[in-house]
Design an enzyme around this catalytic site. Structure first.
Site, short mmCIF file in Angstrom:
data_model
loop_
_atom_site.label_atom_id
_atom_site.label_comp_id
_atom_site.label_asym_id
_atom_site.label_seq_id
_atom_site.Cartn_x
_atom_site.Cartn_y
_atom_site.Cartn_z
CB SER A 121 27.75 -42.47 36.72
OG SER A 121 27.09 -43.04 35.61
N PRO A 179 18.85 -48.11 37.89
CG PRO A 179 17.98 -49.35 39.68
CD PRO A 179 17.57 -48.62 38.42
N GLY A 180 22.17 -49.15 38.50
CA GLY A 180 23.18 -50.17 38.20
C GLY A 180 24.18 -50.21 39.33
CE1 TYR A 227 35.59 -43.38 34.64
CE2 TYR A 227 35.41 -43.53 37.01
CZ TYR A 227 35.12 -44.02 35.75
OH TYR A 227 34.34 -45.14 35.60
CB CYS A 278 54.78 -52.16 33.08
SG CYS A 278 55.59 -53.70 33.51
#
Length: 423
Positions: free
Chosen positions: A208, A282-283, A325, A352
């Site tokens: 991706s 495709p997304g 990531y 937190c």
């Protein structure tokens, strides 16, 4: 029009950002913040670009990017198919009225219950991902008295130049059958040997947020070669080759601009036999640029010798991608114009966790203050779908805008929603 990852309706008018013809101050007042604001026309236009690029093939929208019943209805009207990978996504597809014959069911560990449900619903294709699943699905289809259409997922040994967590085409991937190790060839043999299964194609997906065509075309050549070899070995015709999705988008100024749908399809077509029906998934490239995340500034904290923290009312619960990531975003002061000089700040969330950072090194006007609205573009993919209730924060709504009108297509969660789960 604002560029670099913003929907095409994004514009500055009367000192504020407008989306779909509506100012962000009005959107915040009506729907609260944080909120995802989705440009419906942008979504449909991106569907149309893929459909126009591949009129003789199949465009499968990757539902994991963002899915809700209203989006399913848009896909159905646009003539797209739908990829799902869990029973929950199957349920959303059904709730939106999607024709099950246009649904492709992915996943590396589909449960027996999910497979049984897919077979009973008449799902168009199951992408088998392991030898155990082939055996499991063959038994379930046999019990149901149907011949289930399947594709075999192949890992073609292609390294996508992306983050390791979203790279899926290498031999060490948890997905699919390795081409190089001979497992993909064995998977084809087992599917063809099962009377209750029908092999309708091969599938691969290399990762991706990819912005160049090199990995796509290499995977297409390898998959085409494997398809022809399998046909020769077994004396069959394999009619479909699904080469997955993964095309990246622009998240911030300076990001590489990926090729468009027509360019992607043209490159894949050169590597695929003309008689083979091509499919793509495709997304992100459809959903991502359609949506802007809207936040309200709560505090501005200046630390001498360190920098400035601008805290907003969302964070890693509505956008975990920077923490997961290192995904990089931008943001703008959206609710007013400012003549103040810019200064670099770190936009942080309310959770937190020290890692709850949305944007680092962002130039914002030096007079940014509590109550201001910040807008983050390219927020339509993998944000609402990955959102959580960390710290028992409720998830934001998705508001569709178009031609000056706005409507909620996913409502904001409430504390009552959270408390219903407890005994």
């Amino acid at each position: 029009m604002i560029e670099n990852g913003w929907p095409r309706s994004a514009a500055w008018t009367d000192g504020e950002l407008r989306l779909g013809g509506i100012g962000v101050r009005e959107l915040a007042a009506r729907f609260g913040t944080p909120a995802y604001v989705l440009d419906e026309e942008e979504f449909l236009a991106r569907c149309a670009l893929w459909r126009e690029a591949l009129p003789d093939g199949e465009v499968h929208y990757g539902g994991k990017a963002f899915l809700c019943p209203e989006v399913v209805r848009w896909l159905e009207a646009a003539g797209l198919c739908l990829d799902v990978c869990t029973g929950g996504e199957l349920a959303v597809a059904a709730a939106g009225g999607m024709d099950p014959a246009r649904v492709v069911f992915h996943g590396n560990n589909k449960s027996v219950a999910e497979l049984r449900r897919a077979v009973a619903w008449g799902v168009g294709c199951v992408v088998v991902d392991s030898f155990a699943e082939i055996e499991r699905l063959a038994a379930l289809a046999g019990e149901a008295g149907v011949r289930q259409r399947v594709m075999v997922r192949v890992t073609p040994g292609v390294a996508a130049h992306t983050h390791e967590f979203i790279a899926t085409g290498g031999d060490d991937s948890k997905f699919g059958f390795s081409l190089n190790a001979g497992l993909a060839a064995e998977a084809v043999r087992r599917v063809l040997a099962a009377p209750s299964l029908e092999l309708t194609g091969l599938h691969s997906h290399i990762g991706s947020q990819i912005t160049d065509l090199g990995g796509f075309t290499l995977a297409a050549r390898r998959m085409s070669g494997f398809l022809l070899a399998a046909e020769r070995e077994h004396g069959v015709t394999i009619p479909r080759l699904d080469l997955g999705g993964g095309l990246g988008i622009v998240h911030r100024p300076g990001d590489p601009v990926p090729p468009g749908p027509a360019e992607v399809v043209a490159a894949l077509r050169e590597a695929v036999p003309a008689r083979v029906r091509l499919a793509v998934e495709p997304g992100r490239s459809i959903a991502g640029p359609t949506t802007v995340a809207l936040y309200e500034v709560g505090t501005v904290k200046e630390i001498p010798g360190v920098g400035t923290y601008v805290s907003v009312d969302g964070g890693m619960s509505d956008n975990p991608r920077p923490a997961m990531y290192g995904a990089a975003y931008t943001a703008i002061l959206a609710s007013r114009l400012s003549a103040a000089p810019p200064r670099e700040v770190t936009v942080v969330g309310r959770h937190c966790e020290s890692g709850d950072v949305l944007v680092r090194g962002l130039p914002l006007p030096a007079d940014v203050r509590p109550g201001d609205l910040l807008a983050v573009p390219a927020s339509g993919a993998y944000q609402r779908s990955m959102a959580s209730n960390y710290n028992h924060v409720t998830r934001p709504p998705v508001v569709a805008v178009r031609d000056g009108s706005a409507r909620v297509i996913v409502r904001r969660e409430t504390e009552e929603d959270l408390l219903r789960l407890y005994s």
